[in-house]
Motif scaffolding. Structure first.
Motif, PDB file in Angstrom:
ATOM      1  N   TYR A  98      68.130 -37.578  81.599  1.00  0.00           N
ATOM      2  CA  TYR A  98      68.013 -38.129  82.875  1.00  0.00           C
ATOM      3  C   TYR A  98      68.933 -38.690  84.225  1.00  0.00           C
ATOM      4  O   TYR A  98      68.344 -38.045  85.079  1.00  0.00           O
ATOM      5  CB  TYR A  98      66.991 -39.075  83.067  1.00  0.00           C
ATOM      6  CG  TYR A  98      65.747 -39.282  82.413  1.00  0.00           C
ATOM      7  CD1 TYR A  98      65.095 -39.353  82.920  1.00  0.00           C
ATOM      8  CD2 TYR A  98      65.443 -40.565  81.213  1.00  0.00           C
ATOM      9  CE1 TYR A  98      63.515 -38.925  82.301  1.00  0.00           C
ATOM     10  CE2 TYR A  98      64.162 -40.048  80.412  1.00  0.00           C
ATOM     11  CZ  TYR A  98      63.003 -39.725  80.824  1.00  0.00           C
ATOM     12  OH  TYR A  98      62.147 -39.587  80.218  1.00  0.00           O
ATOM     13  N   ALA A  99      70.589 -37.557  83.633  1.00  0.00           N
ATOM     14  CA  ALA A  99      71.054 -37.659  84.877  1.00  0.00           C
ATOM     15  C   ALA A  99      71.573 -36.167  84.017  1.00  0.00           C
ATOM     16  O   ALA A  99      72.288 -35.562  84.949  1.00  0.00           O
ATOM     17  CB  ALA A  99      71.871 -38.625  84.634  1.00  0.00           C
ATOM     18  N   ILE A 100      72.748 -36.084  83.232  1.00  0.00           N
ATOM     19  CA  ILE A 100      72.923 -35.165  82.975  1.00  0.00           C
ATOM     20  C   ILE A 100      72.336 -33.532  82.725  1.00  0.00           C
ATOM     21  O   ILE A 100      72.986 -32.706  83.813  1.00  0.00           O
ATOM     22  CB  ILE A 100      73.810 -34.697  81.924  1.00  0.00           C
ATOM     23  CG1 ILE A 100      74.537 -36.101  82.134  1.00  0.00           C
ATOM     24  CG2 ILE A 100      74.423 -33.762  81.350  1.00  0.00           C
ATOM     25  CD1 ILE A 100      75.787 -35.833  83.292  1.00  0.00           C
ATOM     26  N   GLU A 101      70.842 -33.556  81.861  1.00  0.00           N
ATOM     27  CA  GLU A 101      70.266 -32.264  81.600  1.00  0.00           C
ATOM     28  C   GLU A 101      69.433 -31.796  83.434  1.00  0.00           C
ATOM     29  O   GLU A 101      69.604 -30.486  83.588  1.00  0.00           O
ATOM     30  CB  GLU A 101      69.050 -32.051  80.733  1.00  0.00           C
ATOM     31  CG  GLU A 101      68.058 -31.542  80.507  1.00  0.00           C
ATOM     32  CD  GLU A 101      67.245 -31.389  79.659  1.00  0.00           C
ATOM     33  OE1 GLU A 101      66.319 -30.815  79.538  1.00  0.00           O
ATOM     34  OE2 GLU A 101      67.006 -32.291  79.219  1.00  0.00           O
ATOM     35  N   PRO A 102      69.297 -32.247  84.249  1.00  0.00           N
ATOM     36  CA  PRO A 102      68.570 -31.600  85.239  1.00  0.00           C
ATOM     37  C   PRO A 102      69.565 -31.753  86.543  1.00  0.00           C
ATOM     38  O   PRO A 102      68.881 -30.401  86.775  1.00  0.00           O
ATOM     39  CB  PRO A 102      67.596 -32.848  85.793  1.00  0.00           C
ATOM     40  CG  PRO A 102      67.601 -33.851  85.156  1.00  0.00           C
ATOM     41  CD  PRO A 102      68.992 -34.320  83.974  1.00  0.00           C
ATOM     42  N   VAL A 103      70.842 -32.329  86.378  1.00  0.00           N
ATOM     43  CA  VAL A 103      71.660 -31.695  87.039  1.00  0.00           C
ATOM     44  C   VAL A 103      72.000 -29.686  86.993  1.00  0.00           C
ATOM     45  O   VAL A 103      72.177 -29.545  87.774  1.00  0.00           O
ATOM     46  CB  VAL A 103      73.143 -31.859  87.439  1.00  0.00           C
ATOM     47  CG1 VAL A 103      74.029 -31.341  87.788  1.00  0.00           C
ATOM     48  CG2 VAL A 103      73.353 -32.856  87.621  1.00  0.00           C
ATOM     49  N   GLY A 104      71.918 -29.174  85.458  1.00  0.00           N
ATOM     50  CA  GLY A 104      72.466 -27.849  84.961  1.00  0.00           C
ATOM     51  C   GLY A 104      71.028 -27.550  84.989  1.00  0.00           C
ATOM     52  O   GLY A 104      70.894 -26.061  85.696  1.00  0.00           O
ATOM     53  N   GLN A 105      69.934 -27.642  85.080  1.00  0.00           N
ATOM     54  CA  GLN A 105      68.592 -27.030  84.829  1.00  0.00           C
ATOM     55  C   GLN A 105      68.433 -26.821  86.396  1.00  0.00           C
ATOM     56  O   GLN A 105      67.515 -26.177  86.877  1.00  0.00           O
ATOM     57  CB  GLN A 105      67.855 -28.050  84.260  1.00  0.00           C
ATOM     58  CG  GLN A 105      67.822 -27.699  82.571  1.00  0.00           C
ATOM     59  CD  GLN A 105      67.599 -26.795  82.589  1.00  0.00           C
ATOM     60  OE1 GLN A 105      66.836 -25.572  82.503  1.00  0.00           O
ATOM     61  NE2 GLN A 105      68.121 -26.209  81.638  1.00  0.00           N
TER      62      GLN A 105
END
Length: 420
Positions: free
Chosen positions: A36-43
């Motif tokens: 919920y914090a790291i993955e959304p940034v890249g996507q």
């Protein structure tokens, strides 16, 4: 700090953080933080870039074809682009096949322990089964509805969209007959708006690079790299030979350019390609670099780089050749010389039209392996390391596009100067 230094630092920090936390991957709090914090940034970053790829491809390719057609230079540029693409792709596959035959990385591997992600294998198999016969695939390059393929450009519809853009750009040149055109003004403004969006989004690139690299290392760690280390080293060594030997010779022999200086100018785009593992996502930065830093003619760079993002996949072709023969060795499938030549030719053709997104080459590899009797489950062997190798081969793909664009530009300039 320069931008490429920030990107490199973000890449290293993301890799180190992911590796350090991989051993705690079962922790619920860490998994939630990653999801919920790291993955959304890249996507979020990739989606913002992918968002403008289609209008940039259409406007850039139409403008490039229009300008080349207006000056009667389209045929020569297309011939040179095709020549260098086939030359580089052929060299890459020959290197890959030669290395895998010499080092034999698949001999003696214990198959049962390395079947990998079965769900991932099934997804690839479904995509491979949906592949159309060669004649039908060639016919579908001509789109019935360009608006329909534009909506599917990042899901296999890029070649039909490019074909439409090529035809429409050439038609614009014929109808305008060298006079100012409202269509061309709209295309130029569209292209400029796309570049402005790219410049804005790239301000967040270091944070996105950290997130994307962290994702891969946190999920897989380094254990999978150790278990398939020999195969991985053969692929990476082949990619390095293509970059350091083939591209260097091409720049020297066909363009009289200094390879080290050229590669140094492109380093920021290389880092970006490595982090995103997507030729399509890197295309806007490649176009910007070609025009602003390499000083290539816009009509040539837009034509060659846009076409190359899909049609010139040197790294993918090398990876596919190595992987098919590697899996054949793992399963004890002895391939004759004629079968290996078939693999080489099919890998070169498969590299053309491969989707320029992460993992886009996997269905094509499954098609190749099934044709020579390798079980579909063999794809599970490479899924763990594919993300890392995808990052490596995408970097080579992007580098090859820039090399070919520079060579076509140099030869076109030389031809103009000799006729004046």
């Amino acid at each position: 700090m320069k931008n490429h230094h920030r990107l490199l630092l973000s890449l290293l920090l993301g890799a180190c953080a992911g590796l350090a936390l991989h051993q705690f991957g079962e922790n619920d709090l860490l998994q939630q933080f990653n999801r919920y914090a790291i993955e959304p940034v890249g996507q979020l970053f990739l989606r913002l870039i992918f968002m403008i790829v289609t209008p940039m491809v259409v406007s850039g390719l139409m403008l490039g074809v229009f300008q080349l057609s207006s000056h009667h230079g389209l045929a020569q540029v297309a011939k040179r682009t095709l020549f260098f693409t086939v030359l580089a792709s052929s060299a890459s596959v020959v290197i890959g096949v030669g290395l895998v035959n010499f080092f034999q990385p698949g001999r003696g591997m214990d198959i049962p322990q390395l079947h990998g992600d079965i769900t991932g294998v099934r997804n690839i198999q479904q995509n491979a089964e949906q592949a159309k016969p060669m004649v039908e695939a060639l016919l579908e390059i001509i789109p019935k509805n360009p608006f329909d393929v534009a909506g599917k450009a990042l899901e296999g519809g890029m070649l039909p969209l490019m074909f439409f853009s090529l035809v429409f750009g050439a038609a614009l040149a014929l109808t305008s007959a060298g006079k100012p055109s409202r269509w061309v003004e709209v295309l130029e403004e569209t292209y400029a708006a796309c570049m402005l969006i790219v410049d804005t989004v790239m301000k967040f690139a270091p944070l996105a690079v950290f997130a994307l690299v962290f994702q891969s290392t946190f999920k897989f760690g380094y254990q999978i790299l150790l278990s398939l280390g020999f195969y991985l080293l053969v692929v990476v060594f082949g990619l390095l030979l293509q970059q350091g030997v083939v591209y260097t010779l091409m720049l020297r022999l066909f363009g009289n350019l200094r390879p080290l200086a050229f590669f140094k100018q492109c380093r920021e785009v290389y880092l970006y390609a490595f982090a995103t593992a997507s030729s399509n996502a890197t295309l806007p930065r490649s176009l910007e670099l070609a025009e602003q830093r390499l000083k290539l003619a816009p009509e040539i760079s837009r034509f060659v780089l846009t076409i190359g993002s899909t049609a010139n996949q040197n790294g993918t072709a090398l990876f596919e050749g190595v992987t098919v023969l590697f899996l054949a060795q793992v399963y004890g499938v002895d391939l004759s010389l004629s079968q290996q030549i078939q693999v080489v030719l099919m890998a070169i053709l498969a590299g053309i039209g491969t989707a320029g997104v992460p993992g886009g080459s996997l269905p094509l590899i499954m098609i190749l392996t099934q044709q020579i009797g390798i079980p579909a489950e063999g794809m599970g062997l490479i899924l763990g390391v594919d993300r890392f190798l995808d990052m490596c081969r995408t970097t080579l793909n992007v580098s090859g596009d820039l090399v070919i664009a520079a060579l076509v530009d140099r030869q076109t300039r030389d031809e103009k100067n000799s006729t004046q």
